[in-house]
Design an enzyme around this catalytic site. Structure first.
Site, mmCIF file in Angstrom:
data_model
loop_
_atom_site.group_PDB
_atom_site.id
_atom_site.type_symbol
_atom_site.label_atom_id
_atom_site.label_comp_id
_atom_site.label_asym_id
_atom_site.label_seq_id
_atom_site.Cartn_x
_atom_site.Cartn_y
_atom_site.Cartn_z
ATOM 1 N N GLY A 123 -5.682 -6.382 -6.964
ATOM 2 C CA GLY A 123 -6.236 -6.761 -5.655
ATOM 3 C C GLY A 123 -5.759 -5.881 -4.518
ATOM 4 O O GLY A 123 -5.829 -6.275 -3.355
ATOM 5 N N GLY A 125 -5.550 -1.612 -3.326
ATOM 6 C CA GLY A 125 -5.710 -0.185 -3.608
ATOM 7 C C GLY A 125 -5.538 0.622 -2.345
ATOM 8 O O GLY A 125 -4.454 1.088 -2.024
ATOM 9 N N THR A 152 -0.707 6.757 -13.268
ATOM 10 C CA THR A 152 -0.755 8.079 -13.892
ATOM 11 C C THR A 152 0.595 8.402 -14.532
ATOM 12 O O THR A 152 1.637 8.099 -13.944
ATOM 13 C CB THR A 152 -1.117 9.142 -12.829
ATOM 14 O OG1 THR A 152 -2.410 8.824 -12.319
ATOM 15 C CG2 THR A 152 -1.148 10.550 -13.419
ATOM 16 N N GLY A 343 -29.415 23.049 -15.408
ATOM 17 C CA GLY A 343 -30.286 22.102 -16.112
ATOM 18 C C GLY A 343 -29.649 21.615 -17.409
ATOM 19 O O GLY A 343 -28.484 21.208 -17.420
ATOM 20 N N GLU A 367 -4.489 8.807 -4.758
ATOM 21 C CA GLU A 367 -3.683 9.233 -3.601
ATOM 22 C C GLU A 367 -4.463 9.118 -2.291
ATOM 23 O O GLU A 367 -4.311 9.927 -1.379
ATOM 24 C CB GLU A 367 -3.122 10.638 -3.807
ATOM 25 C CG GLU A 367 -2.192 10.654 -5.018
ATOM 26 C CD GLU A 367 -1.325 11.875 -5.095
ATOM 27 O OE1 GLU A 367 -0.984 12.436 -4.062
ATOM 28 O OE2 GLU A 367 -0.991 12.236 -6.230
ATOM 29 N N GLY A 368 -5.320 8.109 -2.237
ATOM 30 C CA GLY A 368 -6.114 7.852 -1.036
ATOM 31 C C GLY A 368 -7.514 8.423 -1.191
ATOM 32 O O GLY A 368 -7.688 9.626 -1.369
ATOM 33 N N THR A 369 -8.523 7.556 -1.104
ATOM 34 C CA THR A 369 -9.908 8.009 -1.268
ATOM 35 C C THR A 369 -10.309 8.923 -0.099
ATOM 36 O O THR A 369 -9.599 8.999 0.910
ATOM 37 C CB THR A 369 -10.871 6.800 -1.285
ATOM 38 O OG1 THR A 369 -10.762 6.147 -0.013
ATOM 39 C CG2 THR A 369 -10.534 5.823 -2.406
HETATM 40 C C1 LIG Z 1 -7.424 7.934 -13.012
HETATM 41 C C2 LIG Z 1 -6.709 7.222 -11.911
HETATM 42 C C3 LIG Z 1 -5.354 7.425 -11.725
HETATM 43 C C4 LIG Z 1 -4.663 6.721 -10.733
HETATM 44 N N1 LIG Z 1 -3.298 6.897 -10.606
HETATM 45 C C5 LIG Z 1 -2.619 6.078 -9.778
HETATM 46 C C6 LIG Z 1 -1.189 6.107 -9.743
HETATM 47 O O1 LIG Z 1 -0.533 6.923 -10.407
HETATM 48 N N2 LIG Z 1 -0.533 5.204 -8.973
HETATM 49 C C7 LIG Z 1 -1.210 4.286 -8.210
HETATM 50 O O2 LIG Z 1 -0.569 3.487 -7.546
HETATM 51 N N3 LIG Z 1 -2.568 4.260 -8.189
HETATM 52 C C8 LIG Z 1 -3.282 5.122 -8.955
HETATM 53 N N4 LIG Z 1 -4.663 5.061 -8.970
HETATM 54 C C9 LIG Z 1 -5.354 4.116 -8.128
HETATM 55 C C10 LIG Z 1 -6.004 4.759 -6.907
HETATM 56 O O3 LIG Z 1 -5.009 5.246 -6.037
HETATM 57 C C11 LIG Z 1 -6.905 3.690 -6.253
HETATM 58 O O4 LIG Z 1 -8.006 3.474 -7.118
HETATM 59 C C12 LIG Z 1 -7.379 4.120 -4.884
HETATM 60 O O5 LIG Z 1 -6.307 4.109 -3.987
HETATM 61 C C13 LIG Z 1 -8.493 3.227 -4.331
HETATM 62 O O6 LIG Z 1 -8.134 1.884 -4.431
HETATM 63 P P1 LIG Z 1 -9.161 0.828 -5.060
HETATM 64 O O7 LIG Z 1 -9.632 1.412 -6.347
HETATM 65 O O8 LIG Z 1 -8.498 -0.501 -5.113
HETATM 66 O O9 LIG Z 1 -10.376 0.795 -4.080
HETATM 67 P P2 LIG Z 1 -10.562 -0.116 -2.745
HETATM 68 O O10 LIG Z 1 -9.363 -0.018 -1.881
HETATM 69 O O11 LIG Z 1 -10.969 -1.458 -3.235
HETATM 70 O O12 LIG Z 1 -11.744 0.625 -2.066
HETATM 71 C C14 LIG Z 1 -13.094 0.519 -2.520
HETATM 72 C C15 LIG Z 1 -13.941 1.455 -1.670
HETATM 73 O O13 LIG Z 1 -13.872 1.088 -0.293
HETATM 74 C C16 LIG Z 1 -13.432 2.187 0.508
HETATM 75 N N5 LIG Z 1 -12.563 1.710 1.574
HETATM 76 C C17 LIG Z 1 -11.468 0.926 1.446
HETATM 77 N N6 LIG Z 1 -10.913 0.703 2.657
HETATM 78 C C18 LIG Z 1 -11.654 1.370 3.555
HETATM 79 C C19 LIG Z 1 -11.571 1.549 4.974
HETATM 80 N N7 LIG Z 1 -10.604 0.981 5.711
HETATM 81 N N8 LIG Z 1 -12.521 2.296 5.582
HETATM 82 C C20 LIG Z 1 -13.516 2.881 4.866
HETATM 83 N N9 LIG Z 1 -13.639 2.753 3.519
HETATM 84 C C21 LIG Z 1 -12.718 2.011 2.873
HETATM 85 C C22 LIG Z 1 -12.686 3.090 -0.446
HETATM 86 O O14 LIG Z 1 -12.686 4.432 -0.009
HETATM 87 C C23 LIG Z 1 -13.476 2.917 -1.732
HETATM 88 O O15 LIG Z 1 -14.587 3.756 -1.724
HETATM 89 C C24 LIG Z 1 -5.368 5.803 -9.903
HETATM 90 C C25 LIG Z 1 -6.757 5.635 -10.067
HETATM 91 C C26 LIG Z 1 -7.426 6.321 -11.041
HETATM 92 C C27 LIG Z 1 -8.903 6.098 -11.191
#
Ligand SMILES: Cc1cc2nc3c(=O)[nH]c(=O)nc-3n(C[C@H](O)[C@H](O)[C@H](O)COP(=O)(O)OP(=O)(O)OC[C@H]3O[C@@H](n4cnc5c(N)ncnc54)[C@H](O)[C@@H]3O)c2cc1C
Length: 390
Positions: A123, A125, A152, A343, A367-369
């Site tokens: 819950g 991210g 990771t 293609g 590491e932050g989307t």
């Molecule tokens: C292969 C892989 C390796 C990973 N490795 C690690 C790791 O080593 N350690 C670790 O802790 N995590 C890790 N992660 C997790 C990753 O850091 C999270 O998936 C990421 O931070 C996004 O969190 P969430 O998936 O919960 O998305 P959410 O936070 O639920 O976000 C969903 C969507 O909403 C957008 N969003 C959220 N808040 C806002 C906002 N305020 N404004 C605009 N848009 C917003 C996001 O950009 C995203 O598109 C990993 C993920 C993957 C897929």
């Protein structure tokens, strides 16, 4: 003055990395198709290649800064493959956190461990202040309870830097990071994640169930808790100023492989990418390809700029996020564009382009989307705090 001109020694280093990377690439498809059969720490061919560390020996002041050369080396490795390496180095994201937030004694104690970093939960991210994992002090031990996902290096690591709250009511201020070594009772590697891309990479889910760790495993130490820059939220967030440009470099190495493959395939089909021809002398297809190359160059420059600032002891918070935001979107556009240009060749599993398209997707997630990087950039430029602009 910013100057990315490479010395002869640096060019040789990068060429050596590319030779290794090509060997690693020959294993890429196997480990992509056999997810969870992790690549070995050292490929059988490693004996024929000098270690990169030996190539580093003798680098001097006149050579490129460590930050900049590290970005180029990283991109050179992932140009071969994201997950398969000639030799896997020690260390994970948790090691960067330890360097950023650990006391000197803690850094010394755990310096030889490979450390993962666990922030994300089912819950929580993008907003790490929502961390639900708890740490409760009981005598001389912290007791951890909670669940972490997508960690990771989660299986290979010797331990993890885990984010937990010591006081939910305190929000961000209550979040601290703790070092938990593998083998600690109550620290369970629950399962390995199955993924779209970087499938040979080791990504795990953890459970902490009444997991007791020594009081001294709080990063930054207890005496440092009230100070900014400690094992608390701000201290560990500093980790990302160093790692976000590297994440972009990882993706750009893969994108460069896609560009090289596409250029070669075009040439085989009799289409030369002629850089001398004017805008009217090119087909739309070649112009599209050149735009993708330009996008690669622009994104790589933002990565090198962020690393250069770090090399020169200058703040790079905004630039690190710019590099990651730009890199994350550029690599998707480049690999998708290459697929569209080629293609069927682009989607065939006979080739690696479709894999590269899947592998780069992560650049814009962990590491932050991309959206979160843009928020950070906007806050920095406009002077808003994280509570004012979210
Ligand atoms: C292969 C892989 C390796 C990973 N490795 C690690 C790791 O080593 N350690 C670790 O802790 N995590 C890790 N992660 C997790 C990753 O850091 C999270 O998936 C990421 O931070 C996004 O969190 P969430 O998936 O919960 O998305 P959410 O936070 O639920 O976000 C969903 C969507 O909403 C957008 N969003 C959220 N808040 C806002 C906002 N305020 N404004 C605009 N848009 C917003 C996001 O950009 C995203 O598109 C990993 C993920 C993957 C897929």
């Amino acid at each position: 003055m910013i100057d990315f001109e490479l010395t002869r020694k640096d060019r040789e280093l990068l060429e050596a990395i590319r030779r290794e990377a090509l060997v690693a690439r020959s294993y890429a498809r196997h480990y992509d198709e056999n997810e969870h059969e992790f690549p070995p720490d050292e490929l059988p061919e490693a004996k024929d290649f000098p270690s990169v560390f030996s190539l580093f020996a003798g680098r001097g002041k006149e050579d490129t800064g460590m930050g900049v050369i590290s970005m180029l080396l990283t991109a050179g490795q992932t140009w071969g493959d994201y997950s398969v390496r000639m030799r896997r180095g020690k260390g994970g994201l948790g090691n960067a956190a330890l360097r950023a937030a650990g006391t000197p004694a803690q850094q010394e104690k755990w310096k030889d461990l490979t450390l993962a970093m666990a922030i994300t939960e089912p819950g929580c991210g993008s907003d790490p202040s929502a961390v639900q994992t708890t740490a409760v002090l009981d005598g001389e031990e912290w007791v951890l309870n909670g669940e972490k996902i997508f960690v990771t290096t989660g299986c290979r690591a010797d331990g993890v830097v885990v984010w937990a709250t010591v006081d939910k009511a305190a929000g961000r201020a209550g979040i601290k990071s703790f070092l938990v070594e593998k083998g600690t009772p109550g620290f369970i590697v629950a399962h390995k994640e199955k993924k779209l891309g970087i499938r040979a990479d080791d990504t795990a889910a953890y459970v902490f169930k009444d997991c007791r760790i020594p009081r001294g495993n709080l990063l930054g130490g207890e005496e440092a808790i009230p100070k900014a820059g400690s094992g608390g939220f701000r201290g560990v967030m500093k980790t990302f100023n160093m790692t976000r440009p590297a994440v972009a470099a990882i993706g750009l190495g893969i994108a460069e492989a896609a560009l090289d493959f596409t250029r070669d395939q075009l040439r085989e089909a009799g289409v030369e990418v002629d850089y001398g021809a004017g805008i009217g002398g090119q087909s739309a297809l070649v112009r599209r390809f050149q735009r993708l190359e330009a996008l690669y160059e622009a994104a790589m420059l933002t990565v090198l700029h962020a690393a250069w600032l770090s090399d020169h002891g200058k703040p790079n918070n905004t630039e690190a996020s710019i590099a990651k935001a730009k890199g994350g979107s550029a690599v998707r556009e480049i690999t998708q564009g290459c697929i569209e240009i080629l293609g069927p060749l682009g989607v065939s599993r006979e080739h690696l382009l479709e894999k590269w398209f899947r592998d780069v997707r992560i650049t814009d997630i962990y590491e932050g989307t991309g959206q979160i990087q843009r928020l950070i950039i906007a806050r920095d430029i406009l002077g808003y705090s994280s509570s004012e602009l979210r």
